[in-house]
Write an enzyme that holds these catalytic residues in place. Sequence first.
Site, PDB file in Angstrom:
ATOM      1  N   ARG A  59      -5.578   2.072   8.870  1.00  0.00           N
ATOM      2  CA  ARG A  59      -6.671   3.036   8.650  1.00  0.00           C
ATOM      3  C   ARG A  59      -7.922   2.642   9.421  1.00  0.00           C
ATOM      4  O   ARG A  59      -8.749   3.492   9.761  1.00  0.00           O
ATOM      5  CB  ARG A  59      -6.942   3.196   7.158  1.00  0.00           C
ATOM      6  CG  ARG A  59      -5.919   4.109   6.504  1.00  0.00           C
ATOM      7  CD  ARG A  59      -5.867   3.934   5.008  1.00  0.00           C
ATOM      8  NE  ARG A  59      -5.183   2.714   4.657  1.00  0.00           N
ATOM      9  CZ  ARG A  59      -4.882   2.328   3.440  1.00  0.00           C
ATOM     10  NH1 ARG A  59      -5.221   3.061   2.421  1.00  0.00           N
ATOM     11  NH2 ARG A  59      -4.254   1.195   3.228  1.00  0.00           N
ATOM     12  N   GLU A  96      -0.739 -10.617  -2.438  1.00  0.00           N
ATOM     13  CA  GLU A  96      -0.528 -11.047  -3.814  1.00  0.00           C
ATOM     14  C   GLU A  96       0.692 -11.967  -3.914  1.00  0.00           C
ATOM     15  O   GLU A  96       0.672 -12.974  -4.604  1.00  0.00           O
ATOM     16  CB  GLU A  96      -0.360  -9.834  -4.710  1.00  0.00           C
ATOM     17  CG  GLU A  96      -0.539 -10.228  -6.146  1.00  0.00           C
ATOM     18  CD  GLU A  96      -1.162  -9.119  -6.947  1.00  0.00           C
ATOM     19  OE1 GLU A  96      -1.400  -8.037  -6.391  1.00  0.00           O
ATOM     20  OE2 GLU A  96      -1.390  -9.353  -8.143  1.00  0.00           O
TER      21      GLU A  96
HETATM   22  P1  AMP Z   1      -8.376  -7.252   0.937  1.00  0.00           P
HETATM   23  O1  AMP Z   1      -7.755  -8.094   2.023  1.00  0.00           O
HETATM   24  O2  AMP Z   1      -8.050  -7.746  -0.443  1.00  0.00           O
HETATM   25  O3  AMP Z   1      -9.882  -7.091   1.147  1.00  0.00           O
HETATM   26  O4  AMP Z   1      -7.708  -5.798   1.016  1.00  0.00           O
HETATM   27  C1  AMP Z   1      -8.139  -4.880   1.961  1.00  0.00           C
HETATM   28  C2  AMP Z   1      -7.012  -4.105   2.565  1.00  0.00           C
HETATM   29  O5  AMP Z   1      -6.051  -3.675   1.589  1.00  0.00           O
HETATM   30  C3  AMP Z   1      -7.549  -2.862   3.244  1.00  0.00           C
HETATM   31  O6  AMP Z   1      -6.929  -2.741   4.524  1.00  0.00           O
HETATM   32  C4  AMP Z   1      -7.210  -1.716   2.314  1.00  0.00           C
HETATM   33  O7  AMP Z   1      -6.736  -0.613   3.049  1.00  0.00           O
HETATM   34  C5  AMP Z   1      -6.118  -2.267   1.365  1.00  0.00           C
HETATM   35  N1  AMP Z   1      -6.468  -2.079  -0.071  1.00  0.00           N
HETATM   36  C6  AMP Z   1      -6.709  -3.072  -0.972  1.00  0.00           C
HETATM   37  N2  AMP Z   1      -6.965  -2.583  -2.198  1.00  0.00           N
HETATM   38  C7  AMP Z   1      -6.921  -1.239  -2.087  1.00  0.00           C
HETATM   39  C8  AMP Z   1      -7.142  -0.142  -3.012  1.00  0.00           C
HETATM   40  N3  AMP Z   1      -7.458  -0.340  -4.309  1.00  0.00           N
HETATM   41  N4  AMP Z   1      -7.018   1.117  -2.543  1.00  0.00           N
HETATM   42  C9  AMP Z   1      -6.712   1.347  -1.231  1.00  0.00           C
HETATM   43  N5  AMP Z   1      -6.491   0.368  -0.320  1.00  0.00           N
HETATM   44  C10 AMP Z   1      -6.594  -0.915  -0.731  1.00  0.00           C
END
Ligand code: AMP
Length: 176
Positions: A59, A96
Site C-alpha cells: 500500500r 507476530e
Molecule cells: P507494524 O510493522 O507493526 O508497524 O505494522 C505496519 C504494517 O502492517 C503496515 O504495512 C500496515 O499495512 C500493516 N498493519 C498492521 N496493523 C494493521 C491494521 N490494524 N490494519 C491494517 N493494516 C495493518
Amino acid sequence: MTDFKQLIRTIPDYPKPGIMFRDITTLLGNGPGFRAAVAAMASPFASAGIEAVAGIEARGFILGGAVADRLGCGFVPLRKKGKLPWKTIGEEYALEYGVDIIEMHLDAIHPGQKILIVDDLIATGGTADAAVRLIERSGGKVAGATFIVDLPDLAGMTKLQARGIPCHALVAFAGH
Ligand code: AMP
C-alpha cells in the site's frame, strides 16, 4: 476539510480475532479523498528538501508514488524478499510469528540523500524501523515518515520520533 476517518473502513477480527483492520481501499476509491490524503501526507515535508520517497510494499507504493509526484522527487520501492531484480540489501522485521524481510536495490539511494518513508499505517513500527535501517545502511538520511493511520497504543510512531525522525499521520485510531 476531508473526514479521512469516515472514508476508512474498519473490519473487526481480520485477519484474526482481536485485530481491527483499518482498510484504506475505501479511501483510495474516493477520488477527492485520495487526492486530499496524498496532499496532506506530502504537505508537512514540502520544504524539507526530500530527494526521494521510499514506499513500503504494497500500500506504500500506491501512496508513495503519488506523494513523490507531488514533491517532485524520485520513488524507491522497498519490497518483500525476492521480488527485486538487481542486487539488494535486506533487513528483517518481526511479525507476530516469525520474521519477514524487506529489500531495496543496493544502488537505489545515494549517500546523503534525504528520504521520506511512506506507508498506509504504522502500528508497532517494526516495518518502518526496518525501512529506516535499510536507508541508513545506504548512507541515506531519513528526513521523515508519513502515514495515513497511526495506532498510538502500539507506539510505533513514538519509537521513530525518539530516533529524531519527524513523523506525520492523518488520523489515529485507539487499540490494535
Ligand atoms: P507494524 O510493522 O507493526 O508497524 O505494522 C505496519 C504494517 O502492517 C503496515 O504495512 C500496515 O499495512 C500493516 N498493519 C498492521 N496493523 C494493521 C491494521 N490494524 N490494519 C491494517 N493494516 C495493518
